[in-house]
Design an enzyme around this catalytic site. Sequence first.
Site, PDB file in Angstrom:
ATOM      1  N   GLU A 157     -24.388 -35.238 -59.600  1.00  0.00           N
ATOM      2  CA  GLU A 157     -25.846 -35.286 -59.589  1.00  0.00           C
ATOM      3  C   GLU A 157     -26.349 -34.164 -58.695  1.00  0.00           C
ATOM      4  O   GLU A 157     -25.834 -33.965 -57.599  1.00  0.00           O
ATOM      5  CB  GLU A 157     -26.308 -36.648 -59.042  1.00  0.00           C
ATOM      6  N   GLU A 162     -36.911 -33.237 -54.170  1.00  0.00           N
ATOM      7  CA  GLU A 162     -36.974 -34.660 -53.836  1.00  0.00           C
ATOM      8  C   GLU A 162     -37.590 -34.850 -52.462  1.00  0.00           C
ATOM      9  O   GLU A 162     -37.308 -34.087 -51.531  1.00  0.00           O
ATOM     10  CB  GLU A 162     -35.568 -35.281 -53.859  1.00  0.00           C
TER      11      GLU A 162
END
Length: 333
Positions: A157, A162
């Site tokens: 991932e 973010e």
Amino acid sequence: MFGALAALVLSLAASASALAPHHSAQLRRHNARGTNVTFAPRSTSYKLVDEFSGQNFFDGWDFFTDADPTHGLVNFVDGDAAKKLAYVQSDNTIVLAVDDSDGVPVGGKRNSIRISSKKSWTRGLFVADIFAMPHGCGVWPAYWSLGNGADWPNAGEIDIIEGVNTNTKNQVTLHSGPGCTLDKAAHALADVLGTSCASSNGDNAGCAYQQTQNTSFGHGFNMQAGGVFAHTLEADGISVWFFDRDAIPADVASKQPDPASWGTPTAYFPNTQCDIMSHFLAQNLIFDITVCGDWAGSAYSQSGCPATCNDAVANSSNFNLAQWKISSVRVYQ
Ligand SMILES: *[C@@H]1O[C@H](CO)[C@@H](O)[C@H](O)[C@H]1NC(C)=O
Ligand SMILES: *[C@@H]1O[C@H](CO)[C@@H](O)[C@H](O)[C@H]1NC(C)=O
Ligand SMILES: *[C@@H]1O[C@H](CO)[C@@H](O)[C@H](O)[C@H]1NC(C)=O
């Protein structure tokens, strides 16, 4: 997507994607220069292979409607319920939003969006031009990519954008199976937060960088009409560059990007202590916005936001700016 405090396997998450063969041989190059591992530009030129933009943007993406694996207070919707939250404006700006209507009770759930590219890529250069990103009390957006979600974290991932709540500095994170570490000698512009990329149920902070500029996340990013996040996934490493709106290189605008001309990456994960191609399998790109949950909820009390995250969900004003506004996503190989 799991952030520093998250604690969950992504076993239910994401569209399964066929695992593609590795392409490593032709990409190998030497990064190690003494103890200082610097980004060594590829000589190969990148050509556009996929573009997601304009009125047909959503043709290339699936809507994810499972429960949020990170325990956010959202219902990820598709179909009619998604029409007012995921659309393309007449000026071709793509909007992905959290529902900001009134009437959600304290601790209730808001409708929101998580989309995943139908295609996956084993390697390449990914360029996202974004005008605005979601932010606000309780809000947790991410632009990321994921290998086969049923095989998390072994298929890898990559979290490119973010952050949560009132954050102003973007965090870039990798999550992997065992045996992948961020080399402490990697030379990048952002600050290292952690070097252990291996993630599991109980320990999944991942290896991560935090950017230094307050224009890299949230309000400051939006005030300058955003910018470009570009990242490469190659056998020799994963590199991320951030360009403010007024500093986007001409080769990005002209769709002839040459990372060799971009200088030191914002975040750099060389292959010196991580075999990139075996830890990061075919990746689907993802945009989502969740609310509270494992990271935004846990960090809420230190965010300067009032009361609790469950209270924040009920206050529709917190979600007026909980929107992605995207110009384009382009993939080059
Ligand atoms: C690597 O070298 C650059 C200059 O070329 C220097 O600015 C940087 O601090 C060095 N990084 C490490 C980790 O030694
Ligand atoms: C970002 O930081 C600069 C200087 O450090 C400051 O002047 C500016 O107001 C900050 N912007 C935001 C949005 O916080
Ligand atoms: C609702 O949220 C807005 C924006 O964050 C804030 O200004 C307002 O005080 C909040 N209202 C209540 C009742 O908490």
